[in-house]
Design a protein around this motif. Structure first.
Motif: not given
Lengths: 359, 40
Positions: B1-4, B7, B28, B32-33, B35-37
């Motif tokens: 599950m992807l983390t956005t 919140m 959203a 969204v998208y 994941g890479v920080e």
């Protein structure tokens, strides 16, 4: 350990961060090949196993779990042999420090730990705060940069969490790393397996996607390759049954059925498909739970935007401690998710797909 | 599950159901998208 647990162990013990999913892909391929007419990968590495229906124009049903797990990538080796790293996927600082990791080098895997200062030398204010990821490093027990390099470590190497697959005292409870989302891969395998001797007019694709945790990327390319009529993203969801979590935070409980995701940050689930799935569950007396994930998303978010649009639904497994080293789920939820998807596919045909898509 | 990345300001689910649906859609669209920080 029964055959199912053996497969779950193999899937979760395999190491594969986004962009380096070879190990879990090989495991999934091993388990799904016997139930597919064709197994291939798309150009980014997603595994696509196709079980052809009777006719060329039978509806195409995509059941997708993702192969990748959240992890880290080595970015630099400092002069003292410590590794700096990039988080790949959503990590929270609170669950990272002092955790064991495996560094996947060209010469094989080596153990490491995410280093931390002992509280004894921290100022009182520092003790109250979590450590910033930028300050963290991985200790592989190397004397210096040269020795670390001699171990085979290079920038770009993958780093994965360590947690052996564990059947807990109550054997319904299973603990492992990478439940997110090897449980989805296992669901895809089992769906194809249990449809093997069933009669239904659909072509079913069991898919292991790549790079979900960094933006649902493999789902985008694999769905483009398949062009499904119906899509199911199968993944973990949030278990709201631990101390301190209220119904306002998360509704689901482990062991009370797969989660039907109403919406998440990547998709509002297709109402026609959602109603069809829950109607099937009611008819077959398969338990399920409604849930929503405003701070997350699944591969359904990419699948439903493919071509002219694809009715899609995320069916997830309530899981404790996702995006940490050690997550726990309930075996019954896995079994019921598989049964539900199988029963749904058995009821689908061209007319039904048309009706639920357009009515 | 992807983390956005973040919140919504308020949680969106209660035992009665959805209570701030529009905010979810708004968030959203923004984030969204992620994941890479890239700040590590």
């Amino acid at each position: 350990m029964d055959n199912m647990l053996e497969m779950l162990k193999e899937l979760t013990d395999a190491n594969g961060i986004p962009g380096n999913e070879r190990e879990p892909r090989d495991v999934m391929k091993k388990h799904i090949s016997a139930y597919a007419d064709e197994v291939k990968t798309d150009h980014l590495g997603s595994l696509i196993a196709r079980k052809q229906g009777g006719k060329e124009d039978d509806p195409k049903i995509m059941v997708a779990g993702h192969l990748d797990e959240i992890g880290f990538m080595v970015t630099n080796i400092d002069d003292r042999g410590f590794l700096k790293f990039q988080c790949v996927g959503g990590w929270w600082e609170q669950v990272m420090l002092a955790q064991r990791v495996t560094v996947m080098t060209k010469d094989g895997s080596i153990p490491g730990v995410i280093g931390s200062k002992p509280p004894h030398i921290l100022a009182p204010e520092a003790r109250k705060k979590s450590v910033d990821k930028k300050e963290m490093f991985i200790d592989i027990g190397a004397a210096d940069k040269e020795e670390a390099a001699s171990f085979g470590v290079r920038p770009g190497d993958s780093v994965v969490p360590v947690c052996d697959f564990t059947v807990m005292k109550n054997e319904k409870y299973l603990m492992a790393k990478a439940w997110d989302n090897r449980i989805g891969c296992a669901i895809a395998v089992e769906v194809l397996k249990r449809l093997e001797n069933e009669s239904h007019p659909n072509t079913v694709y069991g898919v292991g996607t790549v790079q979900e945790e960094v933006g649902l990327r493999g789902a985008k390319t694999s769905a483009h390759a398949i062009k499904p009529d119906i899509g199911f993203g199968v993944d973990v969801g949030i278990a709201g049954d631990t101390p301190g979590v209220t119904e306002k935070d998360a509704l689901s409980k482990m062991g009370e059925g797969p989660q039907i995701i109403m919406y998440d940050a990547s998709m509002i689930s297709h109402k026609g498909l959602r109603d069809f799935v829950t109607g099937t569950a009611d008819e077959k007396e398969i338990p399920y739970q409604f849930d929503a994930v405003p701070g997350g998303g699944t591969d359904s978010g990419s699948i439903h935007l493919t071509a002219d649009g694809v009715p899609a639904l995320s069916i997830t497994i309530a899981t404790r401690y996702i995006h940490t080293h050690a997550a726990i789920l309930h075996r019954d939820d896995f079994e019921n998710a598989v049964q539900l998807i199988v029963e749904v596919i058995k009821k689908l045909d061209r007319d039904t797909v048309h009706t639920l898509t357009f009515d | 599950m992807l983390t956005t990345k973040r919140m919504p300001k308020t949680m969106t689910v209660s035992s009665e159901g959805i209570n701030s649906f529009s905010e979810v859609i708004e968030i959203a669209a923004e984030n969204v998208y992620t994941g890479v920080e890239t700040d590590t």
